[in-house]
Scaffold this active site. Sequence first.
Site, PDB file in Angstrom:
ATOM      1  N   GLU A 277      -1.037  -6.357   7.854  1.00 24.59           N
ATOM      2  CA  GLU A 277      -0.790  -6.035   6.446  1.00 24.59           C
ATOM      3  C   GLU A 277      -1.418  -7.148   5.606  1.00 24.59           C
ATOM      4  OE1 GLU A 277       3.438  -5.796   6.146  1.00 24.59           O
ATOM      5  OE2 GLU A 277       3.612  -4.195   7.619  1.00 24.59           O
TER       6      GLU A 277
ATOM      7  N   HIS B 260       1.075 -10.057   7.525  1.00 19.15           N
ATOM      8  CA  HIS B 260       2.062  -9.769   8.559  1.00 19.15           C
ATOM      9  C   HIS B 260       1.389  -8.917   9.631  1.00 19.15           C
ATOM     10  CE1 HIS B 260       4.916  -9.880   4.840  1.00 19.15           C
ATOM     11  NE2 HIS B 260       4.579 -11.097   5.237  1.00 19.15           N
TER      12      HIS B 260
ATOM     13  N   ARG C  66       5.208 -12.904  10.751  1.00 13.27           N
ATOM     14  CA  ARG C  66       5.066 -12.930   9.300  1.00 13.27           C
ATOM     15  C   ARG C  66       4.303 -14.138   8.773  1.00 13.27           C
ATOM     16  NH1 ARG C  66       7.836  -9.499   6.402  1.00 13.27           N
ATOM     17  NH2 ARG C  66       8.165 -10.922   4.652  1.00 13.27           N
TER      18      ARG C  66
END
Length: 467
Positions: A129, A268, A358
């Site tokens: 992401e 992430h 993350r």
Amino acid sequence: MSNKLLDMMKDEAADYVDVRFTDPRGKLQHVTLCADQVDEDFIAEGFMFDGSSIEGWKSIEASDMKLMLDVNSAYVDPFYAEKTVCVHCSVVEPDTGEAYDRDPRGTAQKAEAYLKSTGIGDVAYMGPEAEFFLFDDVRYSNTINKVSFEVDATDASWNTDTEYEMGNMGHRPALKGGYFPVNPIDESHDLRGEMLSTMKRLGMKVDKHHHEVASCQHELGLIFGSVTEQADELQKFKYIIHNVAHAYGKSATFMPKPISGDNGSGMHVNMSIWKDGKPVFAGDKYADLSQEALYFIGGILHHAKALNAFTNPGTNSYKRLIPGFEAPVLRAYSARNRSGCVRIPWTESPKAKRVEARFPDPSANPYLCFSALLMAGLDGIQNKIDPGEAMDKNLYDLPAEELAGIPTVCGSLREALDELHKDMDFLLAGDVFTKGQIEGYVALKMEEVERYETTPHPVEYAMYYSC
């Protein structure tokens, strides 16, 4: 036998073929060939080029290298005026045909092969992401007497009182207020939509787009894929975002922390392993994870500081990895909780069970980042590394004495490179990474560290000039 590249060249009446590869820092490079030069013999033999011109690769006395085309990666470039088919390449030694050990794409391919050799799984999936910023104006200077930067955008929070010729419409996100407002506050909706539509026309698997928390910050959804395939897709993802933004008169950057005082851009990475068509990470342990998934998390947390060298590879990365800006700096894990390094996203389906790292950011070389994460997780499974108890609370609200007991990721690129030197054995398993490759990467990155550390910063003038 059908050849996707040759078939696409014929169907599209292509004039050119763009052969593309990725350098150690993660930048996509290319050479454009006349289409009539590319046939079955060319594909079988590969394309020779000068490897000494790529930083971190060969020296000039042994510079010949060969690009081998992955015909299954072919796609039509959406930006060139002349019809051009692009193809991703891996790098091999011209005399032996063996994979060049410093080729990032080759590393990803070896990581996938190593996974299979362990018997733990058949395929690993990565779902990155990657966030990014869009600016209207970007200026910077790095000379002997001037170090400065300035960025601007009409939708930035700092422009609420700026006088524009056509007037100031006033609709813009507040500081840290950019998450999910509709237009006209979200003025880049159509631009992101064109980015996503361009990706879909290329056959990429995408699902959404939205404004992110910070001023001028955005995210597009790229659906998961296998390690090498997904790294290829992320390179296309960045390429499309840069070029669609450019066509709109905007400048896109994947720099993790381009502005001070607001959130930075993360990447992430959602990860899962499958074997015999079944999800290895689904089980009956914490958050419906399997024991293998918990050990995988243990490997990620145990090797997090060494991983930082690949997942957070710039000096700027560590201006994001600081408390207070939703940055996951604490080496802890939890279901749904977003304040730790590893999160287990909620899902009802065992097939969607995954773990999310993350702390990576989008400046990472995707081939090296995904490979290193996979190798750390596999090491956790093989050595049964216990991740400890989950931290199901807001880690940012912990009392100081409890917070002091939770280990953190690195605080600088120098520290990350030092940690990689001390903790690289897990990467060397199966010859996925090589010691020479890691040493070459560290040397390349130390050049950045030294340039950064020896350059006066403008804020130092504010703090010390009159001392």
